[in-house]
Design a protein around this motif. Structure first.
Motif: not given
Ligand code: C2O
Ligand code: CU
Length: 483
Positions: A107, A109, A147, A149, A151, A423, A425, A464, A466
């Motif tokens: 994902h 971010h 950044w 990461h 999911h 957060h 998206h 959601h 974080h």
């Molecule tokens: Cu860094 Cu759904 O998140």
């Protein structure tokens, strides 16, 4: 069912329900990630036409955090993973090879990208299976500090994260050097995995947000600051025994890009002997404002300028409410360094809050009343670990519906005893009427936070907390475009 199976099950159910929307349903059909409109919006994005191609391998293996060797999961054996740096409008073409013993995805971010590249398994793509690969291809249209990461489950609390810097070719760049400072709370490979923490309530107890040993200062987070006790807190993947040293010349102005990649820890950061001038929130410019320290929730980013004096200075990130720190050095001269136990006075000085952060004109949404308001109550508690939204846990079948072109207001209403970094998206919202532009914002206990944005990025978007454990417990919902 294990946590991971349960989440996959819920997500798969959600996708099934979304895909099953037919005219027989009284509500309008949803705009799915596969909708041609998603491709049209991408085609209309301004692009440089340049492509940056990279390959990442998600890998299980041993890494050294600085004397502490851990078995964990990383991108290419590095924590953080290798930074990606591009110019706004460039195309990222990132091939992810999955060498993990589990499904994964990436994902991106904060990036307002095409929905089908958002990297949320079973929603915008199937999870990338062990041994398989997937190539992400999208325009990164807006400059900023981002950044990336996974999911999936609690993978974020392993070593799978890296900075994504989107440079602004039109920005004057009034600084001499740049440091990317990635903060993390670490437990993986020290005898407990993140999945074990999630599965075992005894691993999760409240940490009151006061700071023993610092005059009992009450944390601005109020209430419980975090659920998990971590043995290590890292700056750029290093413990204090093998710390990162940033070097520059005396009098040089440094742009620091702070990224909180932690899973359950807010960090209060300061550069000893210096004030910081904050210039960006989650990548978006603000009218510069001075502060002693910054309080950064999981997923949030701040850019700040610091003009360095002549000497060796501690860069300290206090794990809020946990009485421990991540530590690095800023060095412009030879000389002896302070030890990791140092607590610069800036940590108890001023902490700039959201109301004092004013977006620049370019970063301000045109004033407009919302066309639609969704109230999302944050619910649940640490004892029952039933973190949810509107009393439902992990429910992706009931999206907050919007239409393309609407001005949307999401009101996060925190009914819990704990703060949550919320957060959304694919979008960047403005806090209140005139607050900073952000994609992740701290909602304090008892507080309601209004997040306004223009619905200009069709698709289905995760919304959601974080905190990785809160999200996994179910504090998540969807922002769903409908036709
Ligand atoms: Cu860094 Cu759904 O998140
Ligand atoms: Cu939360």
């Amino acid at each position: 069912m294990s946590a991971l199976t349960r989440r996959t099950f819920l997500s798969a159910t959600a996708l099934g329900v979304l895909a099953a929307c037919t005219p027989a349903v009284t509500t309008a059909p949803l705009v799915l990630p596969t909708d041609p409109r998603v491709r049209e919006v991408e085609a209309a994005r301004r692009s440089t036409g340049r492509t940056r191609s990279i390959t990442l391998a998600a890998t299980a293996g041993q890494i050294d955090l600085g004397g502490t060797v851990v078995d964990t999961w990383t991108y290419d054996g590095a924590v953080p993973g290798r930074e990606i740096r591009i110019s706004a409008g460039d195309v990222i073409e990132a091939r992810l090879v999955n060498r993990l013993p589990a499904d994964t995805s990436i994902h991106w971010h904060g990036v307002a990208l095409r929905n089908d590249m958002d990297g949320t398994p079973d929603l915008t793509q199937p999870g990338i299976a062990a041994g398989a690969e997937f190539t992400y291809r999208f325009i990164a249209p807006v400059p900023g500090t981002y950044w990336f990461h996974p999911h999936t489950g609690t993978q974020l609390d392993r070593g799978l994260y890296a900075p994504l810097i989107v440079e602004d070719p039109t920005e004057p760049g009034a600084y001499d050097a740049e440091w990317v400072v990635v903060l993390d709370d670490w437990i993986d490979g020290t005898g407990t995995t993140p999945d074990q923490i999630f599965a075992d309530p005894r691993q999760r107890t409240g940490h009151m947000g006061s700071m023993p040993g610092m005059g009992g200062t009450v944390s601005p987070l109020l209430g419980d600051a975090g659920d998990v006790t971590y043995p290590h807190y890292l700056i750029n993947g290093r413990t204090p025994s093998a710390l990162t040293t940033f070097t520059a010349k005396p009098g040089q102005r440094v742009r620091i890009r702070f990224i909180n990649a932690g899973s359950d820890t807010a960090f209060r950061v300061a550069v000893g002997g210096h004030r910081m001038t904050v210039t960006h929130t989650d990548g978006f410019p603000i009218t510069p404002v001075d502060t002693d320290a910054l309080l950064i929730g999981m997923g949030e980013r701040y850019d700040a300028l610091v003009t360095l004096s002549d000497g060796v200075y501690p860069v300290v990130a206090l794990a809020e409410g946990k009485n421990a720190t991540a530590f690095a050095l800023a060095r412009t001269a030879t000389g002896s360094a302070p030890g990791p136990e140092v607590r610069p006075s800036e940590l108890t000085g001023s902490i700039v809050g959201y109301p004092a952060l004013k977006p620049t004109i370019a970063a301000t949404l045109p004033a407009k009343p919302p066309d639609i308001v969704h109230r999302l109550a944050l619910t649940g508690g640490v004892m029952s670990y039933d973190w949810g939204i509107n009393g439902r846990t992990g429910d992706l079948t009931n999206p907050a519906r919007v239409r393309e072109g609407q001005r949307v207001r999401i009101e996060f209403v925190n009914t819990t005893m704990m703060w949550h970094p919320m957060h959304i998206h694919g979008h960047t919202f403005q806090l209140g009427n005139s607050g900073p532009r952000k994609d992740t914002a701290i909602v304090l206990p008892g507080q309601t936070l209004a997040c306004d944005f223009d619905a200009d990025n069709p698709g289905q978007w995760m919304t959601h907390c974080h905190n990785a454990y809160h999200a996994e417990a179910g504090m998540m919902t969807l922002l769903g475009y409908q036709t």
